[in-house]
Design an enzyme around this catalytic site. Structure first.
Site, short mmCIF file in Angstrom:
data_model
loop_
_atom_site.label_atom_id
_atom_site.label_comp_id
_atom_site.label_asym_id
_atom_site.label_seq_id
_atom_site.Cartn_x
_atom_site.Cartn_y
_atom_site.Cartn_z
N GLU A 128 0.83 -1.21 0.00
CA GLU A 128 0.00 0.00 0.00
C GLU A 128 0.87 1.27 0.00
O GLU A 128 0.38 2.36 -0.22
CB GLU A 128 -0.96 -0.01 1.20
N CYS A 172 16.64 -6.10 0.59
CA CYS A 172 16.74 -7.30 1.43
C CYS A 172 18.12 -7.94 1.27
O CYS A 172 18.52 -8.77 2.07
CB CYS A 172 15.67 -8.30 1.05
#
Ligand code: NAD
Length: 503
Positions: free
Chosen positions: A182, A287
């Site tokens: 979102e 990541c």
């Protein structure tokens, strides 16, 4: 600056159409450099979510019978459109995520490569055959699609990570429902417009927005067969358990703590540049970012040079050609990084370069954090134990390579690691003994290309089959094995004994 009523509302992709949601809960998408509201994202209603899955199921029933070359041609068109619109999509990505333009183009490019790989689906889907498994009996196996698959993606690669998932799922004959982050959904929607333009049938890709409630409902929907998730560790664990509890096929990629080992014989200039880029690039919000440097023996002699290199690094807005990286995604994410820097100082680490007070002139509201370098970090400190997800590098020492390997193997995460050395023997020992799923040798961020798979391990991954590459074909298909025998004439009937009947 636009007023809230003028701000665009991000649409859903439902049954081939971009539609307004009836949802009444919204998340504001903000430019991380200015806090300007760029759009609002509606959280999908239960009815919209159900309609998305049902539309995908209907599309799947037709699509699974489409010839493989037809599927491949649509992916050829899709990847072609993505390449033609790469820069304008990357600019949307910059505005909503704060990434620099070159980094945003790289983010998208790594996704385009998966769409390219999906063009070879005919070969990737080939099964196995054995003739005469018993007298006059042949066995073949084939990979068949599952049905509706779902994906939930994080904020930090809005170009690449959704494209890790739905191209391979759809090329395998499935339909897909995506729930993007979102925090930066506009890039995903722009890419989806090109997917529709490429001519894929309606309903093959549906996109709904939302948070935990929508994710949980999507995973539990009875028609959803497989779930792919990428995000933080606590949410990865939650999604994995929820999916397994609902008896779904699940793969969950979580967070990381990636170490780089520096051997005394490492190339100095390459090591410094790799450490700065891998720790600070994309504001440390990768990541696969390197967040711990482990200096073996006297390799720590390069630290003064590294300190000077860190001091020269400057963040900036996406359109600033001199900037090395952009802001954190949100004020909350920035505060989390600042809190961890404070904890590092309190817990006794030595802060050699402190970016916590950095303010970007002209962008005082931006979520910028300056490059930060800690020495004397120990394994009990929060900055070592937590994933910082900011431009922060922790430095540690090891007397030997064995000691460095032991340190890394004791860390619960297993996403990525690397070693910088000129010694083949050291590199061979490292690649063999290190318990981390992706290893770089003189490569700081070893993200595999789509013909391999993204193979994070241990605490960074829950599941067994990985995203993209051959493993994705296995994840998005089920194997059917067919054993056949054909009679040429009226012979004696087979007896009841299994062994005799196969002779
Ligand atoms: P996040 O876990 O906050 O969100 C990921 C997705 O899960 C989003 O779509 C979000 O809406 C949804 N979500 C959030 N809370 C949820 C909940 N309680 N229940 C169900 N769904 C929920 O992650 P993020 O902040 O968007 O992304 C950064 C994290 O992702 C980092 O930890 C990073 O290491 C990790 N990541 C891992 C990889 C990998 O390949 N291993 C790749 C990219 C990012």
């Amino acid at each position: 600056m636009a007023t809230l009523s003028e701000v665009q509302t991000v649409k859903l992709l439902l049954d081939g159409e971009f539609r307004e949601s009836a949802g009444t809960q919204f998340h504001e998408v903000k430019d991380p450099a200015t806090q300007e509201v760029l759009a609002r994202v509606p959280f999908a209603t239960d009815g919209e979510l159900d309609a998305a899955v049902k539309s995908a199921q209907a599309a799947f029933l037709e699509w699974r019978d489409r010839p493989l070359s037809d599927r491949a041609r649509l992916f050829m068109k899709f990847q072609d459109l993505l390449k033609a619109h790469k820069t304008d999509i990357a600019k949307t990505l910059c505005r909503e995520s704060g990434k620099l333009l070159a980094d945003a183009e790289g983010d998208l490019w790594r996704g385009i490569e998966v769409a390219e790989h999906a063009c070879g689906i005919a070969t990737l889907l080939m099964g196995e055959t054995a003739e005469n498994v018993a007298r006059n009996i042949d066995t073949i196996s084939m990979q068949q699609p599952l049905g509706v698959c779902a994906g939930i993606t994080p904020f930090n690669f809005p170009g690449m990570i959704p494209l890790w998932m739905y191209p391979m799922a759809i090329a395998c004959g499935n339909a897909f429902v995506l729930k993007p982050s979102e925090q930066d959904p506009m890039t995903v929607m722009r890419v989806a417009e090109l997917f529709v333009e490429a001519g894929f049938p309606k309903g093959l890709l549906n996109i709904i927005h939302g948070g935990r409630d929508q994710v949980d409902a999507l995973i539990r929907h009875p028609l959803v067969r497989a779930v792919s998730f990428v995000g933080s560790v606590p949410v990865a664990q939650h999604v994995y358990k929820t999916g397994a509890d609902a008896l779904k096929r699940v793969q969950c990629l979580g967070g990381a703590k990636n170490h780089m080992v520096i051997m005394p014989d490492a190339n100095r200039a390459q090591t410094i540049s790799a450490l700065v880029g891998a720790a600070c690039g994309a504001a440390g919000q990768r990541c696969m970012a390197i967040s711990v440097a482990v200096f073996v023996g006297d390799s720590d002699a390069i630290i003064p040079e590294l300190v000077e290199a860190f001091k020269k690094v400057r963040p900036g807005r996406w359109d600033n050609a001199d900037a090395a990286y952009g802001p954190q995604i949100s004020p909350r994410a920035k505060q989390r990084v600042l809190d961890l820097i404070t904890s590092g100082k309190k817990e006794g680490a030595k802060c050699l370069v402190d970016g916590s007070g950095f303010v970007m002139p002209g962008y005082e509201q931006g979520n910028f954090v300056g490059p930060t370098l800690f020495d004397n970090v120990t394994t009990n400190m929060s900055i070592y134990k937590e994933e910082v997800f900011g431009p922060v590098l922790c430095m540690m020492r090891a007397k030997t390579l064995d000691e460095a390997i032991k340190l890394i193997n004791a860390n619960p995460y297993g996403n990525g690691t690397s070693i910088f050395t000129r010694s083949g023997a050291a590199a061979r020992k490292f690649q063999h003994s290190i318990e981390v799923g992706q290893v770089g040798i003189n490569v700081p961020i070893p993200v595999p290309l789509p013909f391999f798979s993204f193979t994070g391990s241990r605490g960074s991954f829950y599941g067994d089959l990985h995203v993209y590459g051959k493993q994705a074909v296995r994840f998005y298909t089920q194997t059917k094995t067919i054993t056949s025998r054909w009679f040429e004439d009226e012979g004696p009937a087979a007896g009841p004994n299994m062994t005799i009947s196969l002779k």
